[in-house]
Design an enzyme around this catalytic site. Sequence first.
Site, mmCIF file in Angstrom:
data_model
loop_
_atom_site.group_PDB
_atom_site.id
_atom_site.type_symbol
_atom_site.label_atom_id
_atom_site.label_comp_id
_atom_site.label_asym_id
_atom_site.label_seq_id
_atom_site.Cartn_x
_atom_site.Cartn_y
_atom_site.Cartn_z
ATOM 1 N N HIS A 1 0.853 -1.208 0.000
ATOM 2 C CA HIS A 1 0.000 0.000 0.000
ATOM 3 C C HIS A 1 0.883 1.250 0.000
ATOM 4 O O HIS A 1 1.420 1.628 1.040
ATOM 5 C CB HIS A 1 -0.899 0.009 1.255
ATOM 6 C CG HIS A 1 -1.903 1.111 1.260
ATOM 7 N ND1 HIS A 1 -3.229 0.896 1.512
ATOM 8 C CD2 HIS A 1 -1.793 2.442 1.043
ATOM 9 C CE1 HIS A 1 -3.880 2.039 1.460
ATOM 10 N NE2 HIS A 1 -3.023 3.007 1.178
ATOM 11 N N HIS B 1 1.301 5.442 -1.763
ATOM 12 C CA HIS B 1 0.840 6.550 -2.605
ATOM 13 C C HIS B 1 2.060 7.112 -3.317
ATOM 14 O O HIS B 1 2.877 7.788 -2.691
ATOM 15 C CB HIS B 1 0.147 7.614 -1.755
ATOM 16 C CG HIS B 1 -1.105 7.099 -1.116
ATOM 17 N ND1 HIS B 1 -2.327 7.125 -1.745
ATOM 18 C CD2 HIS B 1 -1.313 6.487 0.074
ATOM 19 C CE1 HIS B 1 -3.238 6.562 -0.969
ATOM 20 N NE2 HIS B 1 -2.650 6.164 0.143
ATOM 21 N N LEU B 2 2.170 6.787 -4.596
ATOM 22 C CA LEU B 2 3.334 7.247 -5.365
ATOM 23 C C LEU B 2 3.072 8.587 -6.045
ATOM 24 O O LEU B 2 3.999 9.203 -6.556
ATOM 25 C CB LEU B 2 3.731 6.201 -6.412
ATOM 26 C CG LEU B 2 4.306 4.894 -5.865
ATOM 27 C CD1 LEU B 2 4.596 3.919 -7.006
ATOM 28 C CD2 LEU B 2 5.581 5.142 -5.054
ATOM 29 N N ARG B 3 1.794 9.011 -6.092
ATOM 30 C CA ARG B 3 1.408 10.279 -6.732
ATOM 31 C C ARG B 3 1.760 10.282 -8.226
ATOM 32 O O ARG B 3 1.882 9.241 -8.841
ATOM 33 C CB ARG B 3 2.056 11.481 -6.016
ATOM 34 C CG ARG B 3 1.929 11.475 -4.497
ATOM 35 C CD ARG B 3 0.499 11.541 -4.016
ATOM 36 N NE ARG B 3 0.431 11.870 -2.596
ATOM 37 C CZ ARG B 3 -0.562 11.486 -1.809
ATOM 38 N NH1 ARG B 3 -1.557 10.756 -2.261
ATOM 39 N NH2 ARG B 3 -0.577 11.835 -0.540
ATOM 40 N N ASN C 1 -5.554 6.905 -6.137
ATOM 41 C CA ASN C 1 -6.285 8.153 -5.829
ATOM 42 C C ASN C 1 -5.530 9.376 -6.356
ATOM 43 O O ASN C 1 -5.165 10.279 -5.615
ATOM 44 C CB ASN C 1 -6.575 8.274 -4.331
ATOM 45 C CG ASN C 1 -5.336 8.336 -3.462
ATOM 46 O OD1 ASN C 1 -4.286 7.793 -3.811
ATOM 47 N ND2 ASN C 1 -5.431 9.004 -2.316
ATOM 48 N N LYS D 1 -9.546 -0.906 -5.631
ATOM 49 C CA LYS D 1 -9.598 -0.179 -4.365
ATOM 50 C C LYS D 1 -10.956 0.477 -4.163
ATOM 51 O O LYS D 1 -11.453 1.175 -5.049
ATOM 52 C CB LYS D 1 -8.508 0.912 -4.371
ATOM 53 C CG LYS D 1 -8.490 1.801 -3.128
ATOM 54 C CD LYS D 1 -7.972 1.066 -1.920
ATOM 55 C CE LYS D 1 -8.147 1.865 -0.647
ATOM 56 N NZ LYS D 1 -6.930 2.392 -0.109
ATOM 57 N N HIS E 1 -10.622 0.891 1.984
ATOM 58 C CA HIS E 1 -10.410 1.935 2.985
ATOM 59 C C HIS E 1 -11.601 1.827 3.922
ATOM 60 O O HIS E 1 -12.710 2.240 3.578
ATOM 61 C CB HIS E 1 -10.325 3.328 2.340
ATOM 62 C CG HIS E 1 -10.038 4.394 3.343
ATOM 63 N ND1 HIS E 1 -8.830 5.045 3.421
ATOM 64 C CD2 HIS E 1 -10.790 4.886 4.359
ATOM 65 C CE1 HIS E 1 -8.864 5.908 4.438
ATOM 66 N NE2 HIS E 1 -10.044 5.830 5.023
ATOM 67 N N HIS F 1 -4.623 -0.662 6.062
ATOM 68 C CA HIS F 1 -4.137 0.185 7.169
ATOM 69 C C HIS F 1 -5.052 0.142 8.402
ATOM 70 O O HIS F 1 -5.625 1.143 8.798
ATOM 71 C CB HIS F 1 -3.909 1.628 6.728
ATOM 72 C CG HIS F 1 -4.944 2.214 5.806
ATOM 73 N ND1 HIS F 1 -6.284 2.225 6.092
ATOM 74 C CD2 HIS F 1 -4.830 2.809 4.606
ATOM 75 C CE1 HIS F 1 -6.933 2.803 5.100
ATOM 76 N NE2 HIS F 1 -6.070 3.165 4.190
ATOM 77 N N LEU G 1 -5.207 9.320 7.800
ATOM 78 C CA LEU G 1 -6.500 8.639 7.877
ATOM 79 C C LEU G 1 -6.345 7.184 7.457
ATOM 80 O O LEU G 1 -5.683 6.930 6.450
ATOM 81 C CB LEU G 1 -7.523 9.339 6.964
ATOM 82 C CG LEU G 1 -7.967 10.720 7.452
ATOM 83 C CD1 LEU G 1 -8.810 11.414 6.392
ATOM 84 C CD2 LEU G 1 -8.745 10.611 8.767
ATOM 85 N N ASP H 1 1.365 2.630 3.549
ATOM 86 C CA ASP H 1 0.490 3.789 3.328
ATOM 87 C C ASP H 1 1.289 5.091 3.323
ATOM 88 O O ASP H 1 0.800 6.128 3.772
ATOM 89 C CB ASP H 1 -0.637 3.854 4.368
ATOM 90 C CG ASP H 1 -1.775 4.764 3.905
ATOM 91 O OD1 ASP H 1 -1.841 5.091 2.707
ATOM 92 O OD2 ASP H 1 -2.592 5.166 4.750
ATOM 93 N N HIS I 1 2.807 14.655 1.302
ATOM 94 C CA HIS I 1 2.200 15.961 1.020
ATOM 95 C C HIS I 1 3.270 17.006 1.313
ATOM 96 O O HIS I 1 3.991 16.880 2.320
ATOM 97 C CB HIS I 1 1.003 16.234 1.946
ATOM 98 C CG HIS I 1 -0.176 15.338 1.696
ATOM 99 N ND1 HIS I 1 -1.101 15.565 0.698
ATOM 100 C CD2 HIS I 1 -0.583 14.209 2.315
ATOM 101 C CE1 HIS I 1 -2.029 14.613 0.715
ATOM 102 N NE2 HIS I 1 -1.737 13.777 1.686
ATOM 103 N N ALA J 1 -4.153 14.897 5.186
ATOM 104 C CA ALA J 1 -3.919 13.634 5.900
ATOM 105 C C ALA J 1 -2.860 12.830 5.160
ATOM 106 O O ALA J 1 -2.934 12.692 3.940
ATOM 107 C CB ALA J 1 -5.205 12.838 5.966
HETATM 108 O O1 DOR Z 1 -3.709 9.666 5.421
HETATM 109 C C1 DOR Z 1 -4.040 9.299 4.315
HETATM 110 N N1 DOR Z 1 -3.490 9.849 3.200
HETATM 111 N N2 DOR Z 1 -4.995 8.369 4.191
HETATM 112 C C2 DOR Z 1 -5.501 8.028 2.996
HETATM 113 O O2 DOR Z 1 -6.360 7.195 2.966
HETATM 114 C C3 DOR Z 1 -5.057 8.709 1.765
HETATM 115 C C4 DOR Z 1 -3.720 9.271 1.922
HETATM 116 C C5 DOR Z 1 -3.331 10.241 0.817
HETATM 117 O O3 DOR Z 1 -3.564 9.941 -0.347
HETATM 118 O O4 DOR Z 1 -2.751 11.293 1.137
HETATM 119 ZN ZN ZN Z 2 -3.525 4.953 1.594
#
Ligand code: DOR
Ligand code: ZN
Length: 351
Positions: A16, A18-20, A44, A102, A139, A177, A222, A250, A254, A266
């Site tokens: 899990h 987030h590579l953006r 996402n 997902k 999620h 998570h 989150l 996870d 940011h 988050a």
């Molecule tokens: O804290 C989080 N950040 N929870 C998520 O489910 C998404 C993630 C994000 O994409 O920043």
């Molecule tokens: Zn996530």
Amino acid sequence: MSTPETLILRRPDDWHVHLRDGAMLRSVVNWTARQFRRAIAMPNLVPPVTTTDEGRAYRERILAAVDPDLGFEPLIVCYLTDHTDPDDLQRGAAEGVFTAVKLYPAHATTNSSHGVTDVRKLAPVFERMQKIGLPLLLHGEVTDKAVDIFDREAVFIERVFQPLRAAFPGLKTVFEHITTAEAADFVADGDENLAATITPHHLHINRNAIFDGGIRPHAYCLPIAKRERHRLALVKAATSGSAKFFLGTDTAPHAVEAKEAACGCAGIFCAPYALESYAALFEAEGALDRLEGFASVHGPRFYGLPLNEERVKLERVAEPVPEKLELEAATLVPFHAGETLGWRFGGVLPA
Ligand code: DOR
Ligand code: ZN
């Protein structure tokens, strides 16, 4: 082969991340790829990855951004919407584009506004996934604002997860998570089609960390961290040796100014010291011998994928974690910033 000074593990995977996209992708992907051979790349994005063609294009963007010498394989996931086409999902799975699907309840978290508004309407999609063996990643939080933020995961189990499992018992499902004792128990009590990922931060911090002498935006993610008794339940699950629990960081980068804001985003950027963080926790529990199962074996077994043949080395050396990382896209604050971890990542050893 391991001595107390070095720990040799089968190379792990991260189930899990987030590579953006764009400059942020270029800035963060090698942090994941230097440790993990494979990673489930969360869909996402803006806009999200919702079709086979978009999934294939995202995989190409990741491969163009990553250092090819790291031997990294991104695993792509389809973002479920109210309009997902089961035929397209099946095509994506058959063509090796999609590893999983997902489900974000609409508005549950970052970039989830296209998420699912009513799980019951997706029965044809779940039916197809169950038939073809395509895993569902959840999620697991309700979005009902009347439910306290610290209760949203436990309420999700009752309102959504239990009915879904009852309706589709053959659907392989990952509770992503997890943050509560209720979730750990629910997964432990389930059959072999149910598993969970656990992040390093939910193993290390409880909700006090978010309010420690002031508001701490870098501890906010989150699902939000819960009480200490929940953290202890997660530690017990992760270090239990049960094949139902496996590594999923996870990591969610940011920019520092998006975190340190009146309405901060988050997400915790835990990729840079992920393995060191898990190792510190497992060592504190006297469970280092179970780290390899959690990090490198249980995940591929659940997904039906081969185990990695390479090994990685961790060295018992004090590893100071910097306060900030100045990267191309942004300045990012890593998890454990300013702390010293007891393990250092020593690289990938050839197969
Ligand atoms: O804290 C989080 N950040 N929870 C998520 O489910 C998404 C993630 C994000 O994409 O920043
Ligand atoms: Zn996530």
